[in-house]
Design a protein around this motif. Structure first.
Motif, PDB file in Angstrom:
ATOM      1  N   PHE A 176     -20.861  -1.324 -22.245  1.00  0.00           N
ATOM      2  CA  PHE A 176     -19.973  -2.035 -22.798  1.00  0.00           C
ATOM      3  C   PHE A 176     -18.495  -1.536 -22.443  1.00  0.00           C
ATOM      4  O   PHE A 176     -18.301  -0.174 -22.172  1.00  0.00           O
ATOM      5  N   THR A 177     -17.585  -2.137 -22.189  1.00  0.00           N
ATOM      6  CA  THR A 177     -16.117  -1.614 -22.073  1.00  0.00           C
ATOM      7  C   THR A 177     -15.213  -2.349 -23.037  1.00  0.00           C
ATOM      8  O   THR A 177     -13.812  -1.633 -23.223  1.00  0.00           O
ATOM      9  N   TYR A 183     -25.616  -0.129  -6.441  1.00  0.00           N
ATOM     10  CA  TYR A 183     -24.770   0.166  -7.721  1.00  0.00           C
ATOM     11  C   TYR A 183     -23.453  -0.352  -7.531  1.00  0.00           C
ATOM     12  O   TYR A 183     -22.795  -0.466  -6.516  1.00  0.00           O
ATOM     13  N   SER A 184     -22.778  -0.869  -8.623  1.00  0.00           N
ATOM     14  CA  SER A 184     -21.739  -1.473  -8.679  1.00  0.00           C
ATOM     15  C   SER A 184     -21.136  -0.981 -10.328  1.00  0.00           C
ATOM     16  O   SER A 184     -22.119  -1.261 -11.269  1.00  0.00           O
ATOM     17  N   ASP A 188     -20.483  -6.590 -13.494  1.00  0.00           N
ATOM     18  CA  ASP A 188     -21.724  -6.131 -13.101  1.00  0.00           C
ATOM     19  C   ASP A 188     -22.229  -5.296 -14.355  1.00  0.00           C
ATOM     20  O   ASP A 188     -23.346  -4.670 -14.207  1.00  0.00           O
ATOM     21  N   ILE A 189     -21.227  -4.910 -15.402  1.00  0.00           N
ATOM     22  CA  ILE A 189     -21.677  -4.063 -16.470  1.00  0.00           C
ATOM     23  C   ILE A 189     -22.905  -4.291 -17.247  1.00  0.00           C
ATOM     24  O   ILE A 189     -23.794  -3.900 -17.720  1.00  0.00           O
ATOM     25  N   ASN A 229     -28.679  -4.993 -16.063  1.00  0.00           N
ATOM     26  CA  ASN A 229     -29.697  -3.826 -16.132  1.00  0.00           C
ATOM     27  C   ASN A 229     -30.211  -3.507 -14.773  1.00  0.00           C
ATOM     28  O   ASN A 229     -30.646  -2.140 -14.693  1.00  0.00           O
ATOM     29  N   TYR A 230     -30.630  -4.313 -14.144  1.00  0.00           N
ATOM     30  CA  TYR A 230     -31.013  -4.073 -12.569  1.00  0.00           C
ATOM     31  C   TYR A 230     -30.174  -2.922 -11.760  1.00  0.00           C
ATOM     32  O   TYR A 230     -30.793  -2.451 -10.987  1.00  0.00           O
ATOM     33  N   ILE A 231     -28.845  -2.803 -12.416  1.00  0.00           N
ATOM     34  CA  ILE A 231     -28.044  -1.842 -11.413  1.00  0.00           C
ATOM     35  C   ILE A 231     -27.895  -0.714 -12.126  1.00  0.00           C
ATOM     36  O   ILE A 231     -27.918   0.325 -11.533  1.00  0.00           O
TER      37      ILE A 231
END
Length: 427
Positions: A156-157, A229-230, A235-236, A239-241
């Motif tokens: 989270f942000t 990755y990003s 994209d936060i 979960n696949y990233i």
């Protein structure tokens, strides 16, 4: 071991015959396979076993209510959670660092910098909010303290996202069973290979905490995501990233069943050397080695030592873009279910070497520096590498377990054959 010791040691010279050793486990994966390969016999009784590979729940529910015979061995220490529960691990690391500072060992304390900034939730929520407001562009990650396989984890942000989490059933004043979480500053710059994030699964075996006796397995593997990755805001939540757990990745439509999303540690190490140079990679792996030592020392005084216990830990380590390693967590029950044939053999060999070190057959001398793929890294004090070696750790080096086990078994066979001691008659 198994086949080499059985090949070279004569039946009449075994202190304890392999076929007389009884095991118990409820697992039907590589653990069961490794136990059967040793020709040990499966026990159906509750306590009629010599060695037991148990679930963690057995330790909580049964261990303190039974009397073990002197020879019986079990694969967990009573309070393994001191190292393997995320909040307790961080608490012990912080205390260890503070104690080093109190003792004036500032350089050593400065090296205990391998875990991200962490707060316990809900207890340290106010402290977390203070930190969050100082750095509002930071990405944070929430993890339940006692779950594995990526369950319950989210990034989270915005503080609002934690407020939503607070308001659901997991955290209510009238729910004393609500599961605590930790919140950590997310490592936003992981080292990438082919544009994809990965972490390392590495194995350490502890057979004693007093004196501390620990072995490091040379072989491990990198677990990759199947998506590039990003850290873009959109994209936060993907979960696949961000999560490398196989349990998560295998549900992706890009999952590669042939490799299982894994890469052998030695192959990864050679790749990194080709890209970043030998010196930088050796320094990185040396720091990982020190993570093992320091984390075990951090919990040594808290652990309830027991001669019946041993434990195979699965360390999860992330390397960032600056080749700095970070300890993510330590697993008391690392997965022994294989998703490829290579994974199957790695885990069966790993477990076989664990059982050789535990030495139910009583054929070792307890002073061996290497046993199969394991190297002793701590025996009362840290074990130093040979003076002429350019390496400071065997982690990721060639695993010549077969030749080592042949050598050990031949030496054991000669020693046992020349020992007239009546204690060495088969049991």
């Amino acid at each position: 071991m198994s086949e080499f010791f059985r090949k070279y040691i004569k039946k009449e010279n075994y202190p304890v015959l392999p076929q007389n050793i009884r095991f118990k486990t409820n697992f039907k994966n590589c653990i069961y396979e490794a136990l059967k390969r040793r020709t040990w016999k499966e026990s159906e009784g509750d306590m009629e076993w010599d060695i037991m590979w148990s679930e963690k729940e057995w330790i909580h529910e049964v261990f303190d209510h039974v009397h073990l015979q002197p020879h019986q061995r079990i694969n967990h220490f009573r309070n393994y959670a001191e190292l393997c529960r995320k909040d307790l691990m961080i608490k012990n690391m912080k205390r260890y660092k503070k104690n080093l500072e109190k003792e004036g060992k500032m350089d050593e304390a400065a090296e205990v910098d391998f875990f991200p900034l962490t707060y316990n939730m809900p207890g340290e929520y106010s402290l977390f909010v203070e930190e969050f407001k100082k750095n509002q562009n930071t990405v944070w990650i929430m993890k339940p303290i006692g779950k594995s396989q990526g369950k319950g984890i989210f990034l989270f942000t915005r503080l609002q996202q934690v407020s939503q989490w607070k308001s659901d059933f997991r955290w209510k004043p009238d729910n004393p069973q609500a599961e605590p979480y930790i919140v950590q500053k997310y490592i936003i710059n992981p080292l990438l290979v082919g544009g994809k994030k990965f972490d390392l699964r590495l194995y350490v075996l502890v057979t004693n905490y007093s004196p501390l006796t620990a072995y490091l397995y040379r072989t491990g593997f990198a677990r990759f995501t199947h998506h590039r990755y990003s850290h873009n805001p959109e994209d936060i939540s993907n979960n696949y990233i961000h999560l490398t757990n196989v349990a998560v990745q295998k549900t992706s439509n890009q999952y590669d069943a042939n490799t299982g999303g894994k890469w052998d540690l030695r192959q990864l190490k050679l790749y990194l050397v080709s890209k970043y140079g030998l010196e930088k990679v050796l320094e990185c792996f040396s720091k990982i080695h020190q993570i093992f030592i320091k984390s075990l020392l951090a919990v040594q005084k808290s652990m309830i030592n027991d001669k019946h216990c041993f434990e195979l830990y699965g360390y999860d380590v992330l390397i960032d873009a600056n080749l700095k390693p970070w300890l993510l967590e330590v697993n008391a029950a690392p997965s022994m279910t294989a998703n490829t044939q290579v994974d199957f053999e790695l885990k069966c060999n790993l477990l076989d070497d664990v059982f050789t070190i535990v030495d139910m057959e009583k054929v070792l001398q307890s002073n061996e520096e290497q046993i199969g793929g394991f190297d002793i890294i701590y025996r009362q004090t840290p074990i130093s590498m040979p003076a002429n070696s350019i390496y400071s750790t065997y982690l990721g080096c060639y695993n010549q377990r077969t030749s080592n086990l042949k050598k050990l078994s031949k030496m054991a066979a000669q020693r046992l054959a020349s020992t007239p001691d009546p204690k060495n008659k088969p049991q």
